[in-house]
Write an enzyme that holds these catalytic residues in place. Structure first.
Site, short mmCIF file in Angstrom:
data_model
loop_
_atom_site.label_atom_id
_atom_site.label_comp_id
_atom_site.label_asym_id
_atom_site.label_seq_id
_atom_site.Cartn_x
_atom_site.Cartn_y
_atom_site.Cartn_z
N LYS A 13 0.83 -1.21 0.00
CA LYS A 13 0.00 0.00 0.00
C LYS A 13 0.87 1.26 0.00
CE LYS A 13 -2.43 -0.85 3.76
NZ LYS A 13 -1.91 -2.17 4.16
N ARG A 88 -9.44 1.13 9.10
CA ARG A 88 -9.08 -0.27 9.35
C ARG A 88 -10.15 -0.99 10.16
NH1 ARG A 88 -3.08 0.83 8.95
NH2 ARG A 88 -2.03 -1.17 8.82
N ARG A 127 11.47 -6.92 4.63
CA ARG A 127 11.41 -5.47 4.37
C ARG A 127 12.41 -4.73 5.26
NH1 ARG A 127 5.75 -2.31 4.55
NH2 ARG A 127 5.71 -2.99 6.73
N ARG A 159 11.47 -2.57 10.73
CA ARG A 159 10.41 -2.07 11.61
C ARG A 159 10.14 -3.11 12.69
NH1 ARG A 159 5.43 0.10 7.91
NH2 ARG A 159 4.29 -1.06 9.51
N ARG A 170 -0.40 -9.12 13.16
CA ARG A 170 -1.00 -8.14 12.23
C ARG A 170 -1.93 -8.83 11.23
NH1 ARG A 170 4.14 -5.37 9.89
NH2 ARG A 170 2.78 -3.91 8.81
P1 AMP Z 1 1.00 0.69 8.53
O1 AMP Z 1 2.21 1.54 8.35
O2 AMP Z 1 -0.21 1.20 7.80
O3 AMP Z 1 1.24 -0.78 8.29
O4 AMP Z 1 0.59 0.82 10.09
C1 AMP Z 1 1.48 0.39 11.10
C2 AMP Z 1 0.73 0.24 12.42
O5 AMP Z 1 0.17 1.50 12.80
C3 AMP Z 1 -0.46 -0.72 12.42
O6 AMP Z 1 -0.08 -2.08 12.60
C4 AMP Z 1 -1.26 -0.18 13.60
O7 AMP Z 1 -0.68 -0.56 14.83
C5 AMP Z 1 -1.08 1.33 13.46
N1 AMP Z 1 -2.12 1.92 12.61
C6 AMP Z 1 -1.96 2.55 11.41
N2 AMP Z 1 -3.14 2.94 10.91
C7 AMP Z 1 -4.08 2.55 11.81
C8 AMP Z 1 -5.50 2.62 11.85
N3 AMP Z 1 -6.21 3.20 10.86
N4 AMP Z 1 -6.14 2.11 12.94
C9 AMP Z 1 -5.45 1.55 13.95
N5 AMP Z 1 -4.12 1.41 13.97
C10 AMP Z 1 -3.43 1.91 12.90
#
Ligand code: AMP
Length: 215
Positions: A13, A88, A127, A159, A170
């Site tokens: 994404k 989400r 990654r 990360r 996740r």
């Molecule tokens: P991402 O970079 O989009 O994979 O997000 C990394 C982490 O940030 C996720 O695993 C969640 O812990 C948190 N996070 C990001 N966006 C959201 C969201 N919309 N709702 C809840 N947690 C989020």
């Protein structure tokens, strides 16, 4: 154009969002990036979010809804935006709907990037990130010099939530809390499916084809 990019962790994404944002001149709104920036700056929000994120859990809805409400009210979103990583959960969908209705806006399209679990685990565990925002993969997209960023020469890192235990979590969280959104947006006739098993440029070609039908 108002776009949501949906897909499991590791679907690409972030990578595709950057390309769409450049191509369509839309602000790229990544809630993951906003949270990580808050963690780096040790803000009260970052302190609250850190433990959820490192375990691979979702950060509570009320925090995300506050973030997105503030972000979508900024002037750069008036001509359109692209959401990456939000919504989400169903409460986040409802909050988004309310924010948009209140400001006389609506979603145009929800792109769902499909990738199977085995491929996602391979992508996430390999990654590597740079603080400048560039991401690499140890096998599929390695940097020229191992461990260092090609563009800014910074040291690459993994990360915390790309470690095995957090990845498993996740994916479980995604299936339980985020997958129902696919059904929701299908019923609203907004969902378009993108085959995310291909390479980065082929996936982007698929996305461009879909977006040609909107302006
Ligand atoms: P991402 O970079 O989009 O994979 O997000 C990394 C982490 O940030 C996720 O695993 C969640 O812990 C948190 N996070 C990001 N966006 C959201 C969201 N919309 N709702 C809840 N947690 C989020």
């Amino acid at each position: 154009m108002n776009i949501i990019l949906l897909g499991p962790p590791g679907a690409g994404k972030g990578t595709q969002a950057k390309k769409i944002s450049e191509n369509c001149s839309l602000p790229h709104i990544s809630t993951g990036d906003i949270l990580r920036e808050n963690i780096s700056n040790n803000t009260p929000l970052g302190v609250k979010a850190k433990s959820y994120m490192s375990r691979g859990e979702l950060v509570p809805d009320e925090l995300l809804i506050t973030i997105i409400k503030e972000r979508l009210s900024r002037s750069d979103c008036s001509g359109g935006f692209m959401l990456d990583g939000y919504p989400r959960t169903i409460p986040q969908v409802d909050a988004l709907q309310m924010i948009l209705t209140e400001s006389g806006r609506k979603m145009d399209v929800v792109l769902n990037i499909d990738v199977d679990d085995e491929e996602l685990i391979k992508r996430l565990s390999g990654r590597r990130m740079c603080a400048c925002g560039t991401s690499y993969h140890v096998d599929f997209n390695p940097p020229e010099k191992e461990g260092f960023c090609d563009s800014c020469k910074g040291k690459l890192y993994q990360r915390e939530d790309d470690r095995a235990e957090a990845i498993r979590n996740r994916l479980i969280v995604y299936k339980k809390q985020t997958q129902p959104l696919i059904n929701y947006y299908t019923k609203k006739a907004l969902l378009r499916r993108i085959d995310g098993s291909k390479d980065i440029s082929a996936i982007f070609e698929g996305i461009k084809k879909v977006l040609e039908n909107y302006d």
